[in-house]
Structure formats: structure tokens, C-alpha cells
Design an enzyme around this catalytic site. Structure first.
Site, PDB file in Angstrom:
ATOM      1  N   GLY A 169       2.431 -13.571   7.631  1.00  0.00           N
ATOM      2  CA  GLY A 169       1.514 -13.027   8.634  1.00  0.00           C
ATOM      3  C   GLY A 169       2.197 -12.748   9.960  1.00  0.00           C
ATOM      4  O   GLY A 169       3.321 -13.197  10.213  1.00  0.00           O
ATOM      5  N   LYS A 207       9.344  -0.390   4.636  1.00  0.00           N
ATOM      6  CA  LYS A 207       8.353   0.557   5.168  1.00  0.00           C
ATOM      7  C   LYS A 207       8.826   1.263   6.442  1.00  0.00           C
ATOM      8  O   LYS A 207       8.665   2.474   6.589  1.00  0.00           O
ATOM      9  CB  LYS A 207       7.026  -0.161   5.442  1.00  0.00           C
ATOM     10  CG  LYS A 207       6.001   0.755   6.101  1.00  0.00           C
ATOM     11  CD  LYS A 207       4.589   0.281   5.969  1.00  0.00           C
ATOM     12  CE  LYS A 207       4.258  -0.856   6.888  1.00  0.00           C
ATOM     13  NZ  LYS A 207       2.803  -1.126   6.893  1.00  0.00           N
ATOM     14  N   ASP A 242       5.537  -0.325  12.213  1.00  0.00           N
ATOM     15  CA  ASP A 242       4.860   0.752  11.482  1.00  0.00           C
ATOM     16  C   ASP A 242       3.939   1.574  12.388  1.00  0.00           C
ATOM     17  O   ASP A 242       3.027   2.236  11.908  1.00  0.00           O
ATOM     18  CB  ASP A 242       4.106   0.210  10.260  1.00  0.00           C
ATOM     19  CG  ASP A 242       2.936  -0.703  10.626  1.00  0.00           C
ATOM     20  OD1 ASP A 242       2.746  -1.008  11.822  1.00  0.00           O
ATOM     21  OD2 ASP A 242       2.203  -1.111   9.697  1.00  0.00           O
ATOM     22  N   ARG A 247       0.802  -1.219   0.000  1.00  0.00           N
ATOM     23  CA  ARG A 247       0.000   0.000   0.000  1.00  0.00           C
ATOM     24  C   ARG A 247       0.838   1.275   0.000  1.00  0.00           C
ATOM     25  O   ARG A 247       0.392   2.338  -0.393  1.00  0.00           O
ATOM     26  CB  ARG A 247      -0.955   0.009   1.206  1.00  0.00           C
ATOM     27  CG  ARG A 247      -2.116  -0.958   1.047  1.00  0.00           C
ATOM     28  CD  ARG A 247      -2.869  -1.153   2.347  1.00  0.00           C
ATOM     29  NE  ARG A 247      -2.164  -2.052   3.271  1.00  0.00           N
ATOM     30  CZ  ARG A 247      -2.648  -2.468   4.444  1.00  0.00           C
ATOM     31  NH1 ARG A 247      -3.826  -2.038   4.856  1.00  0.00           N
ATOM     32  NH2 ARG A 247      -1.960  -3.287   5.213  1.00  0.00           N
TER      33      ARG A 247
HETATM   34  C1  UD1 Z   1      -2.302  -5.291  12.065  1.00  0.00           C
HETATM   35  C2  UD1 Z   1      -3.202  -6.129  12.972  1.00  0.00           C
HETATM   36  C3  UD1 Z   1      -4.507  -5.367  13.192  1.00  0.00           C
HETATM   37  C4  UD1 Z   1      -4.208  -4.012  13.798  1.00  0.00           C
HETATM   38  C5  UD1 Z   1      -3.189  -3.222  12.948  1.00  0.00           C
HETATM   39  C6  UD1 Z   1      -2.738  -1.991  13.714  1.00  0.00           C
HETATM   40  C7  UD1 Z   1      -2.775  -8.519  12.504  1.00  0.00           C
HETATM   41  C8  UD1 Z   1      -3.233  -9.707  11.793  1.00  0.00           C
HETATM   42  N1  UD1 Z   1      -3.473  -7.396  12.335  1.00  0.00           N
HETATM   43  O1  UD1 Z   1      -2.954  -5.115  10.821  1.00  0.00           O
HETATM   44  O2  UD1 Z   1      -5.360  -6.097  14.062  1.00  0.00           O
HETATM   45  O3  UD1 Z   1      -5.396  -3.262  13.943  1.00  0.00           O
HETATM   46  O4  UD1 Z   1      -2.027  -4.039  12.693  1.00  0.00           O
HETATM   47  O5  UD1 Z   1      -1.923  -1.199  12.941  1.00  0.00           O
HETATM   48  O6  UD1 Z   1      -1.801  -8.606  13.208  1.00  0.00           O
HETATM   49  N2  UD1 Z   1       4.614  -8.081   9.422  1.00  0.00           N
HETATM   50  C9  UD1 Z   1       5.691  -8.934   9.436  1.00  0.00           C
HETATM   51  N3  UD1 Z   1       5.576 -10.143   8.837  1.00  0.00           N
HETATM   52  C10 UD1 Z   1       4.439 -10.543   8.208  1.00  0.00           C
HETATM   53  C11 UD1 Z   1       3.341  -9.654   8.226  1.00  0.00           C
HETATM   54  C12 UD1 Z   1       3.449  -8.440   8.836  1.00  0.00           C
HETATM   55  O7  UD1 Z   1       6.741  -8.628   9.991  1.00  0.00           O
HETATM   56  O8  UD1 Z   1       4.419 -11.669   7.705  1.00  0.00           O
HETATM   57  C13 UD1 Z   1       4.760  -6.773  10.091  1.00  0.00           C
HETATM   58  C14 UD1 Z   1       4.581  -5.591   9.128  1.00  0.00           C
HETATM   59  O9  UD1 Z   1       5.811  -5.187   8.593  1.00  0.00           O
HETATM   60  C15 UD1 Z   1       3.969  -4.522  10.031  1.00  0.00           C
HETATM   61  C16 UD1 Z   1       3.242  -5.322  11.103  1.00  0.00           C
HETATM   62  O10 UD1 Z   1       3.740  -6.639  11.037  1.00  0.00           O
HETATM   63  O11 UD1 Z   1       4.969  -3.729  10.645  1.00  0.00           O
HETATM   64  C17 UD1 Z   1       1.739  -5.337  10.901  1.00  0.00           C
HETATM   65  O12 UD1 Z   1       1.439  -5.869   9.620  1.00  0.00           O
HETATM   66  P1  UD1 Z   1       0.427  -5.159   8.641  1.00  0.00           P
HETATM   67  O13 UD1 Z   1       0.354  -5.924   7.401  1.00  0.00           O
HETATM   68  O14 UD1 Z   1       0.735  -3.721   8.560  1.00  0.00           O
HETATM   69  O15 UD1 Z   1      -0.919  -5.414   9.465  1.00  0.00           O
HETATM   70  P2  UD1 Z   1      -2.243  -4.556   9.481  1.00  0.00           P
HETATM   71  O16 UD1 Z   1      -3.100  -4.967   8.356  1.00  0.00           O
HETATM   72  O17 UD1 Z   1      -1.915  -3.124   9.617  1.00  0.00           O
HETATM   73 CA    CA Z   2      -0.022  -1.888   9.666  1.00  0.00          CA
END
Ligand code: UD1
Ligand code: CA
Length: 408
Positions: free
Chosen positions: A80, A23, A105, A16
Site C-alpha cells: 500500500g 507501469k 502513474d 489492471r
Molecule cells: C491512489 C489513491 C487514491 C487516488 C489515486 C489517484 C491511495 C490509497 N489511493 O489510488 O486516493 O485517488 O491514487 O490516482 O493512496 N504504489 C507503491 N506501493 C504500493 C502501492 C502503490 O509504490 O504498495 C504506487 C503505485 O505504483 C502507484 C501509486 O502508488 O504509482 C498509487 O497506487 P495505485 O494502486 O495506483 O492507487 P490508486 O488505486 O490509483
Molecule cells: Ca493509480
């Protein structure tokens, strides 16, 4: 007191944001987002921080690599947030203590919120505690689902919500504290049964609740701290919020900011008491401003600028990597780069240091009590003795000075 570590999730690709940069390296008021999260952890005595990286690992490690409280954990495929946590298993699988889990983030996080989270967690002897927020615009966040007794039942991701759940205003900012053993047990059981087919950390929480452990959700996060940055628009919003914080603190420390909405100050800047920052001033980088200075309007201060006390910097003046001693006045349309300017020097309108000769950046040293007339071009490298007087419109080079002693 329990031993405490943090897992910081920072491996995501961030489609995004539409970016090639990791990021968490995108800057908010002059620092990468991740730096804020690390510092908030440091403030609450976290022993080690396990930072999970994947996309742009090298870039991230290059910026933060030498901190000895960081352990880098690689997540090759981003499956995830629960999967990201599990990547830390080799380090933390046997750890007995508290584990904070935060996202890289979320730069608006504050240590006070983490302190509340820790206090509630320890007081309740819970298996997991999360800090929640109530938002007017809850779009995109995981929703906190509670039962009739207000106990948390679980978190449902935006894309998996029923229409009723979509209306829930209480969201998950992703600030959690877990009993470490329970966290890993639950994370291992998470299945990717959701629209995105990802292993969700939020499901680990639901599993912990389902197993009968105590999980508490405390509404401890102010709406303006809850934001996770997923897009450039959110990055700019987060920067605005951070900017307000920076300016509020400066004002409390005795700095006048005439028009906060039209002023931009880097988080790394330091500004002394009774200094006045006029509108449309932009301060970027490590900048130090003393007491009783007047800066702007329309001033641009860049990295490495030091203004001692009582300096006046006027309209359309840019300063970079330079020290201006007490009482220096540069009132209009000037560029001062790579210079050391002595006390009580007056630099007239439109004067500049020509610090770059096409190959190399050179230094200009101006002694105390000098007068630089309007429109002077000071060709670096250059040394002007104390009390030098440069006539308006002069092009000054070291060669000329040595030959003719053109300072008069
Ligand atoms: C996530 C939460 C959501 C919350 C939101 C707050 C989950 C499933 N969802 O959603 O409930 O309201 O944050 O901002 O946790 N990341 C990894 N490895 C992965 C996936 C993600 O390191 O495989 C890291 C990303 O870099 C990021 C963080 O985890 O810093 C959150 O991931 P992101 O995809 O931004 O989740 P959201 O959809 O924002
Ligand atoms: Ca996020």
C-alpha cells in the site's frame, strides 16, 4: 524557505494494465510516465527525489539510473501507499522539511500545480496540504470528505465509500505536501482496515487531521491533470491530453498544425516557426524540424531525424536518423534512413536508401544540389558528390560509381 524533497511512489504491480513492463515505464507521447513526474519535481526545486520501486525495479533503474538527484528505494512487497512511504524511513526519518508525495502513474501533473500546492502549504503553515480536483467521472478515485464548514475530514477510497460518498465529485489526484516528521509519524500508525487490506497513505492524512493538525485541501488541479493511469484505456486518454498540450505549445510557437486530431507529435520533437504539419503526420522520437518546412500529409518521421529550414517532405515519406539540409525536397513515397542529404537536393518519387544489408545498417551521404530521379535505389554505404544526377529507375552502388562513374 523550507528544504524540500519528494517521494514518488512507483512500486505497484499494476494488474489492471495487464503488463510485464513496470507501469511507470509505459510511454505517454514518447516518454515514460515517471519522467514527467520527475521533471515536474525538478521544476519546483526539489532537492532529492526518493523513488519507491518494487515491481520491475531493474527495468526502471536502467532507464533513469544515472540521474544524481534520484535515490532508489526498494519496496519488496507492495502493501500500500503508506507502506511505500515508510520504505523511505531510513533516508528521511529524521529529515526536517517539506515532503512532496506523488505517484509515478500521474504523468499529467504540471509544475504550476505543485507551485500552488507549495504556496498554499507555506502560507497556511499546514501539517499537510493536498491538491484536489473536481471530476465529472470520479469513479476509481479517493473521495475528499469535507465537513459542514468545508474543512477536509479525510479521504475515502473508492472501494470503501458509502453510496453517499461515492457521489462526491471532489477527488484525490495524489498530489500531497507534508511536514516530513508528521508524515512519518502518521504513516507508522496506519492500519490496513479496508476492503483491500492495504496500508493507505490516505489514512495517514485522516490520522493527521484526527490528531488536531492543520490539513488543507485546495481545489487546484484541473480535471484533465488529475488522471492516474491504471489501465491501457487511461494510458491512451492521458496520451491524448498530453498530445493536445504538446500541439498547443507548438502552435503558440508559430507552427501550423492543419488537423490536430490526426497528427501525432512526440514530446521530444522540436519544430521551428512557420513550419506546416499536414494531416496524418506521425513524429516519433528526437526529431528536429527547422523553420518554413512542409511536412506531410502521411509523413513518418522517426528518431534522429533533422530537417533544416525549408525542407519539403511529402506523402508516404519515412525518414529515420537522417539530416536533410536546407531546401531538400522529398515529395512522394520515399524512405530515407541513416543519410546526410545536402542542400537543395531533390529526391524523386519512390526513391529509397537501402541502408540495411541484412547484417548492418549503413550510411548514405548525398552532396549539395543533387538530383535523384524517381525510383532510385541508393545502396548504402554510398557517397554522392555535389551535383550528382541519378537517372530515374537506377540502382546505385558505390562499386558502380567507382567503376563507371555512373553519376551523369
Ligand atoms: C491512489 C489513491 C487514491 C487516488 C489515486 C489517484 C491511495 C490509497 N489511493 O489510488 O486516493 O485517488 O491514487 O490516482 O493512496 N504504489 C507503491 N506501493 C504500493 C502501492 C502503490 O509504490 O504498495 C504506487 C503505485 O505504483 C502507484 C501509486 O502508488 O504509482 C498509487 O497506487 P495505485 O494502486 O495506483 O492507487 P490508486 O488505486 O490509483
Ligand atoms: Ca493509480
Amino acid at each position: 524557505m523550507a528544504e524540500r524533497v519528494a517521494i514518488i511512489l512507483a512500486a505497484g504491480v499494476s494488474s489492471r494494465m495487464n503488463t510485464q513492463l513496470a507501469k511507470v515505464l509505459h510511454e505517454v507521447c514518447g516518454r515514460p510516465m515517471l519522467a514527467y513526474v520527475l521533471d515536474a519535481c525538478r521544476e519546483v526545486e526539489v532537492g532529492k527525489m526518493y523513488v519507491v520501486v518494487g515491481y520491475g525495479t531493474e527495468q526502471v533503474r536502467e532507464q533513469f539510473g544515472d540521474a544524481d538527484d534520484i535515490v532508489w528505494v526498494q519496496q519488496d512487497e507492495q502493501k500500500g501507499t503508506a507502506h511505500a512511504v515508510l520504505c523511505c524511513k531510513e533516508h528521511l526519518g529524521d529529515f526536517e522539511g517539506e515532503t512532496l508525495v506523488l505517484c509515478g502513474d500521474g504523468p499529467l501533473i504540471r509544475a504550476t500545480t505543485l507551485r500552488t500546492l507549495i504556496k498554499e502549504h507555506e502560507a497556511g503553515q499546514s501539517a499537510a496540504t493536498l491538491a484536489t480536483a473536481i471530476l465529472d467521472d470520479q469513479n476509481g478515485y479517493g473521495r475528499i470528505v469535507r465537513d459542514a464548514y468545508d474543512n477536509i475530514q479525510g479521504i475515502v477510497e473508492d472501494s470503501d465509500c458509502t453510496p453517499e460518498q461515492l457521489a462526491i465529485k471532489e477527488v484525490n489526484p495524489s498530489y500531497y505536501l507534508f511536514d516530513n516528521k508528521i508524515l512519518f509519524e502518521a504513516a507508522e500508525k496506519v492500519k490496513p482496515d479496508n476492503v483491500k487490506k492495504e496500508y493507505y497513505l490516505t489514512d495517514a492524512l485522516s490520522l493527521i487531521i484526527a490528531t488536531g493538525h492543520k490539513v488543507v485541501a485546495v481545489t487546484a488541479v484541473r480535471p484533465e491533470e488529475a488522471m492516474g493511469v491504471n489501465s491501457r484505456a487511461q494510458l491512451s486518454e492521458a496520451s491524448k491530453i498530453m498530445q493536445r498540450r504538446i500541439q498547443k505549445e507548438l502552435m503558440e510557437n508559430g507552427v501550423t498544425i492543419v488537423d490536430p486530431d490526426n497528427t501525432w507529435i512526440d514530446i521530444r520533437a522540436q519544430i521551428g516557426q512557420d513550419t506546416v504539419i499536414e494531416p496524418f503526420t506521425y513524429i516519433h522520437g528526437e526529431v528536429e524540424i527547422g523553420q518554413g518546412c512542409r511536412v506531410g500529409p502521411f509523413a513518418y518521421l522517426r528518431d534522429g531525424t533533422v530537417l533544416k529550414n525549408g525542407v519539403v517532405l511529402g506523402v508516404f515519406t519515412e525518414v529515420k536518423n537522417s539530416t536533410l539540409s536546407d531546401g531538400v525536397r522529398v515529395r512522394h513515397h520515399s524512405y530515407i534512413g541513416d543519410a546526410a542529404v545536402g542542400r537543395n537536393v531533390n529526391i524523386g518519387a519512390g526513391s529509397i536508401t537501402a541502408n540495411f544489408n541484412g547484417k548492418k545498417v549503413n550510411q548514405t551521404n548525398i552532396g549539395d544540389d543533387c538530383y535523384i530521379g524517381s525510383g532510385a535505389v541508393l545502396i548504402a554505404p554510398l557517397e554522392l558528390k555535389n551535383g550528382s544526377h541519378i537517372k530515374p529507375g537506377t540502382v546505385v552502388s558505390q562499386e558502380e560509381i567507382d567503376k563507371f562513374g555512373r553519376e551523369s
